[in-house]
Every structure is written in structure tokens, then in C-alpha cells.
Design a protein around this motif. Structure first.
Motif, PDB file in Angstrom:
ATOM      1  N   PHE A  49      20.224   7.422 -26.501  1.00  0.00           N
ATOM      2  CA  PHE A  49      18.822   7.155 -26.831  1.00  0.00           C
ATOM      3  C   PHE A  49      18.536   5.665 -26.988  1.00  0.00           C
ATOM      4  CE2 PHE A  49      19.669  11.424 -28.736  1.00  0.00           C
ATOM      5  CZ  PHE A  49      18.900  12.173 -27.845  1.00  0.00           C
ATOM      6  N   GLY A  50      19.189   4.847 -26.189  1.00  0.00           N
ATOM      7  CA  GLY A  50      18.940   3.411 -26.234  1.00  0.00           C
ATOM      8  C   GLY A  50      19.686   2.668 -27.319  1.00  0.00           C
ATOM      9  N   GLY A  51      20.512   3.358 -28.093  1.00  0.00           N
ATOM     10  CA  GLY A  51      21.318   2.726 -29.144  1.00  0.00           C
ATOM     11  C   GLY A  51      22.794   2.805 -28.810  1.00  0.00           C
ATOM     12  N   ILE A  52      23.539   1.795 -29.226  1.00  0.00           N
ATOM     13  CA  ILE A  52      24.981   1.754 -28.971  1.00  0.00           C
ATOM     14  C   ILE A  52      25.709   2.217 -30.231  1.00  0.00           C
ATOM     15  CG2 ILE A  52      26.950   0.292 -28.389  1.00  0.00           C
ATOM     16  CD1 ILE A  52      24.972  -1.518 -26.882  1.00  0.00           C
ATOM     17  N   TYR A  53      26.550   3.214 -30.067  1.00  0.00           N
ATOM     18  CA  TYR A  53      27.252   3.802 -31.205  1.00  0.00           C
ATOM     19  C   TYR A  53      28.760   3.722 -30.983  1.00  0.00           C
ATOM     20  CZ  TYR A  53      22.678   5.744 -32.277  1.00  0.00           C
ATOM     21  OH  TYR A  53      21.347   5.885 -32.550  1.00  0.00           O
ATOM     22  N   GLU A  54      29.472   3.518 -32.088  1.00  0.00           N
ATOM     23  CA  GLU A  54      30.929   3.515 -32.027  1.00  0.00           C
ATOM     24  C   GLU A  54      31.426   4.948 -32.114  1.00  0.00           C
ATOM     25  OE1 GLU A  54      32.806   1.207 -35.034  1.00  0.00           O
ATOM     26  OE2 GLU A  54      34.727   1.144 -33.977  1.00  0.00           O
ATOM     27  N   ARG A  55      32.263   5.338 -31.181  1.00  0.00           N
ATOM     28  CA  ARG A  55      32.838   6.667 -31.191  1.00  0.00           C
ATOM     29  C   ARG A  55      33.952   6.757 -32.210  1.00  0.00           C
ATOM     30  NH1 ARG A  55      35.357   7.044 -25.961  1.00  0.00           N
ATOM     31  NH2 ARG A  55      35.639   9.261 -26.330  1.00  0.00           N
ATOM     32  N   MET A  56      34.108   7.932 -32.785  1.00  0.00           N
ATOM     33  CA  MET A  56      35.163   8.163 -33.766  1.00  0.00           C
ATOM     34  C   MET A  56      36.528   7.968 -33.112  1.00  0.00           C
ATOM     35  SD  MET A  56      33.582   8.961 -36.567  1.00  0.00           S
ATOM     36  CE  MET A  56      32.019   9.622 -37.173  1.00  0.00           C
ATOM     37  N   GLY A  57      37.454   7.391 -33.851  1.00  0.00           N
ATOM     38  CA  GLY A  57      38.808   7.226 -33.335  1.00  0.00           C
ATOM     39  C   GLY A  57      39.519   8.567 -33.230  1.00  0.00           C
ATOM     40  N   ALA A  58      40.388   8.677 -32.248  1.00  0.00           N
ATOM     41  CA  ALA A  58      41.116   9.929 -32.030  1.00  0.00           C
ATOM     42  C   ALA A  58      42.331   9.997 -32.952  1.00  0.00           C
ATOM     43  CB  ALA A  58      41.556  10.027 -30.578  1.00  0.00           C
ATOM     44  N   ASN A  59      42.632  11.201 -33.442  1.00  0.00           N
ATOM     45  CA  ASN A  59      43.850  11.437 -34.210  1.00  0.00           C
ATOM     46  C   ASN A  59      44.728  12.399 -33.401  1.00  0.00           C
ATOM     47  OD1 ASN A  59      42.833  14.068 -34.641  1.00  0.00           O
ATOM     48  ND2 ASN A  59      41.753  13.405 -36.480  1.00  0.00           N
ATOM     49  N   PRO A  60      45.958  12.664 -33.826  1.00  0.00           N
ATOM     50  CA  PRO A  60      46.844  13.513 -33.013  1.00  0.00           C
ATOM     51  C   PRO A  60      46.292  14.891 -32.671  1.00  0.00           C
ATOM     52  CG  PRO A  60      48.140  12.270 -34.586  1.00  0.00           C
ATOM     53  CD  PRO A  60      46.708  12.004 -34.938  1.00  0.00           C
ATOM     54  N   PRO A  61      45.692  15.643 -33.610  1.00  0.00           N
ATOM     55  CA  PRO A  61      45.137  16.946 -33.216  1.00  0.00           C
ATOM     56  C   PRO A  61      44.014  16.825 -32.182  1.00  0.00           C
ATOM     57  CG  PRO A  61      45.394  16.822 -35.594  1.00  0.00           C
ATOM     58  CD  PRO A  61      45.623  15.445 -35.071  1.00  0.00           C
ATOM     59  N   VAL A 127      35.329  17.588 -28.761  1.00  0.00           N
ATOM     60  CA  VAL A 127      36.335  18.027 -29.729  1.00  0.00           C
ATOM     61  C   VAL A 127      35.955  17.402 -31.064  1.00  0.00           C
ATOM     62  CG1 VAL A 127      38.767  17.970 -30.368  1.00  0.00           C
ATOM     63  CG2 VAL A 127      38.110  18.203 -27.956  1.00  0.00           C
ATOM     64  N   ALA A 128      35.707  18.232 -32.051  1.00  0.00           N
ATOM     65  CA  ALA A 128      35.117  17.747 -33.300  1.00  0.00           C
ATOM     66  C   ALA A 128      36.039  17.923 -34.490  1.00  0.00           C
ATOM     67  CB  ALA A 128      33.798  18.470 -33.564  1.00  0.00           C
ATOM     68  N   ASP A 129      36.258  16.836 -35.183  1.00  0.00           N
ATOM     69  CA  ASP A 129      36.859  16.868 -36.515  1.00  0.00           C
ATOM     70  C   ASP A 129      35.994  15.983 -37.396  1.00  0.00           C
ATOM     71  OD1 ASP A 129      37.736  14.565 -35.165  1.00  0.00           O
ATOM     72  OD2 ASP A 129      39.802  15.243 -35.089  1.00  0.00           O
ATOM     73  N   SER A 130      36.278  14.683 -37.430  1.00  0.00           N
ATOM     74  CA  SER A 130      35.426  13.765 -38.195  1.00  0.00           C
ATOM     75  C   SER A 130      34.067  13.563 -37.533  1.00  0.00           C
ATOM     76  CB  SER A 130      36.134  12.412 -38.358  1.00  0.00           C
ATOM     77  OG  SER A 130      36.447  11.854 -37.097  1.00  0.00           O
ATOM     78  N   SER A 131      33.942  13.904 -36.256  1.00  0.00           N
ATOM     79  CA  SER A 131      32.687  13.708 -35.516  1.00  0.00           C
ATOM     80  C   SER A 131      31.779  14.934 -35.535  1.00  0.00           C
ATOM     81  CB  SER A 131      32.998  13.336 -34.058  1.00  0.00           C
ATOM     82  OG  SER A 131      33.633  14.423 -33.397  1.00  0.00           O
ATOM     83  N   LEU A 132      32.092  15.944 -36.336  1.00  0.00           N
ATOM     84  CA  LEU A 132      31.394  17.229 -36.269  1.00  0.00           C
ATOM     85  C   LEU A 132      29.884  17.101 -36.471  1.00  0.00           C
ATOM     86  CD1 LEU A 132      31.629  20.266 -35.898  1.00  0.00           C
ATOM     87  CD2 LEU A 132      32.093  20.479 -38.345  1.00  0.00           C
ATOM     88  N   LEU A 133      29.460  16.317 -37.450  1.00  0.00           N
ATOM     89  CA  LEU A 133      28.025  16.174 -37.716  1.00  0.00           C
ATOM     90  C   LEU A 133      27.307  15.535 -36.533  1.00  0.00           C
ATOM     91  CD1 LEU A 133      27.949  15.050 -41.469  1.00  0.00           C
ATOM     92  CD2 LEU A 133      27.355  17.291 -40.525  1.00  0.00           C
ATOM     93  N   VAL A 134      27.937  14.554 -35.912  1.00  0.00           N
ATOM     94  CA  VAL A 134      27.336  13.892 -34.747  1.00  0.00           C
ATOM     95  C   VAL A 134      27.281  14.850 -33.563  1.00  0.00           C
ATOM     96  CG1 VAL A 134      27.587  11.996 -33.098  1.00  0.00           C
ATOM     97  CG2 VAL A 134      28.104  11.624 -35.506  1.00  0.00           C
ATOM     98  N   LEU A 156      37.739  21.581 -34.765  1.00  0.00           N
ATOM     99  CA  LEU A 156      39.102  21.574 -35.299  1.00  0.00           C
ATOM    100  C   LEU A 156      39.133  21.824 -36.798  1.00  0.00           C
ATOM    101  CD1 LEU A 156      40.699  18.567 -33.361  1.00  0.00           C
ATOM    102  CD2 LEU A 156      40.639  20.991 -32.735  1.00  0.00           C
ATOM    103  N   LYS A 157      38.061  21.486 -37.501  1.00  0.00           N
ATOM    104  CA  LYS A 157      38.019  21.691 -38.952  1.00  0.00           C
ATOM    105  C   LYS A 157      38.014  23.176 -39.288  1.00  0.00           C
ATOM    106  CE  LYS A 157      35.864  17.529 -40.850  1.00  0.00           C
ATOM    107  NZ  LYS A 157      34.721  17.018 -41.651  1.00  0.00           N
ATOM    108  N   GLU A 158      37.158  23.915 -38.629  1.00  0.00           N
ATOM    109  CA  GLU A 158      37.011  25.338 -38.916  1.00  0.00           C
ATOM    110  C   GLU A 158      37.736  26.205 -37.898  1.00  0.00           C
ATOM    111  OE1 GLU A 158      32.783  26.016 -39.479  1.00  0.00           O
ATOM    112  OE2 GLU A 158      32.628  24.045 -40.408  1.00  0.00           O
ATOM    113  N   ARG A 159      38.432  25.548 -36.959  1.00  0.00           N
ATOM    114  CA  ARG A 159      39.229  26.209 -35.937  1.00  0.00           C
ATOM    115  C   ARG A 159      38.421  27.313 -35.248  1.00  0.00           C
ATOM    116  NH1 ARG A 159      43.990  24.320 -35.377  1.00  0.00           N
ATOM    117  NH2 ARG A 159      44.824  26.135 -34.271  1.00  0.00           N
TER     118      ARG A 159
END
Length: 206
Positions: A49-61, A127-134, A156-159
Motif C-alpha cells: 500500500f505504498g509503505g515499506i515494511y520490514e519483514r519478520m526474521g525467520a526462525n528454525p520452525p 508461514v505465520a508465527d511472530s507475523s500472525l497479526l500482519v 505455527l503458533k496454533e498448528r
């Protein structure tokens, strides 16, 4: 107590403050900025939407789940469709997200000149863990507005697998949203039956 001089400086500051200019980015402007070194090509950024956002960093799961998706779709659709992980898809002149996985129309040049467009996309997956709300919020809205026909959130949080269908391009939502638990089978218009456990990384201790 604030001195008279200090108070006068405060008053001056209050009256001379300049509001920062908020830049509205287009895809062309964003890509040129990357080419000119304003942003590093390896930075985890995306345009929405015209804004630049930082993507969440990936973890092993998260990384393991993307590999599982790659294996899952490669076994079924290798060279029948394009299978792209963490690569951009152009939704509009102001949105260029980088979904975790996407199934697109197969092209022999592998989209060397242009990113896949809306009409190229069959299934788009986050794939959502910390990014679930986004992923349930701003991204889901962007994908619905673009008319992405099938949007998966591998939660991944609620599998569970959250399957979004029937995009409403006016209201920016999906008319059908079904949650499938780890021990269930989802019904995908594109894939058919999906055993949810097959695309979730193991949580068993080593």
C-alpha cells in the motif's frame, strides 16, 4: 523552574516544528531505490500500500515449514507450475510483497524480466508465527483486494492451516475462511485434499 530564556526557546521550537514528509512509494520507485543502493537487496523489506515494511526474521520452525512446502508442492507440480519461496509478487503499482511461498503459472524464463502478477498466482502462502497479526491483517487485505484466489496461512503458533477463499476485491476480505487443525485434512480448490500435518514442522525433541 524553567528560565525565561528556556521558555522562549521552547515556544520557538513549538512554532517552528516541521512535520516529517511521509513518502508514498510506487513499485518502480522502490525498485529503483534498491538498484541505487538505498536499500540492500538482502534486506528483509516489502512494499504494501505504498509503505515499506520490514519483514519478520525467520526462525528454525519457520524456515523448516518453507522447506516442507517446497517439498510438498515440488512432488506434485514440478515443472507444471512455478514454485517460488520468499520472492516478490506484484499486486499493484504500490504493493510488492514477498510471500513465503507462492504457486504461479509456469514460465520457461522463470520470471526473469518481471515479477509474477495477480493473474499468474494460483496459491499464495504465508508461514505465520511472530507475523500472525500482519498475515491475518494488512497482508490478508492486500491479497483479497488483489483477488488472490487461494490464500493459506500456515499458523505455527496454533498448528493449523487457515484457508482463505472467495476474495472480495471491493471490501478487501475473503468470504470463506476455514481453520483446519493439525490432525485434520483441508480441502483446497487447487490442491485437493491436504493433510495438514504434512506441511507443519515437527515439534518432537531431537
Amino acid at each position: 523552574m524553567m528560565t525565561a530564556v528556556a521558555e522562549s526557546w521552547k515556544e520557538l521550537a513549538d512554532t517552528t516544528q516541521v512535520k516529517p514528509r511521509v513518502l508514498h512509494w510506487t513499485v518502480d520507485r522502490y525498485r529503483k531505490a534498491i538498484q541505487n543502493g538505498v536499500f540492500g537487496e538482502d534486506e528483509r523489506l516489502e512494499l504494501l500500500f505504498g509503505g515499506i515494511y520490514e519483514r519478520m526474521g525467520a526462525n528454525p520452525p519457520h524456515a523448516a515449514c518453507i522447506e516442507l512446502l517446497q517439498e510438498y508442492f515440488t512432488e506434485r507440480y514440478f515443472k507444471k507450475y512455478g514454485l517460488r519461496s520468499e520472492n516478490a509478487v506484484q499486486l499493484s503499482d504500490e504493493s510488492l510483497p514477498q510471500p513465503d511461498f507462492v504457486v504461479v503459472a509456469y514460465r520457461s524464463d522463470h520470471y526473469a524480466k518481471n515479477f509474477p502478477q495477480i493473474t499468474d498466482v494460483f496459491v499464495l502462502i504465508e508461514v505465520a508465527d511472530s507475523s500472525l497479526l500482519v498475515d491475518r491483517g494488512k497482508k490478508k487485505t492486500a491479497y483479497a483486494l488483489a483477488g488472490i484466489p487461494e490464500y493459506w496461512i500456515v499458523n505455527l503458533k496454533e498448528r493449523q492451516l487457515e484457508l482463505h477463499l472467495q476474495p472480495d476485491r471491493v471490501q478487501g476480505l475473503y468470504r470463506s475462511v476455514v481453520m483446519y487443525a493439525e490432525d485434520s485434512k483441508a480441502t483446497s480448490p487447487f490442491v485437493g485434499e491436504v493433510v495438514v500435518a504434512d506441511i507443519l514442522p515437527s515439534v518432537d525433541p531431537e
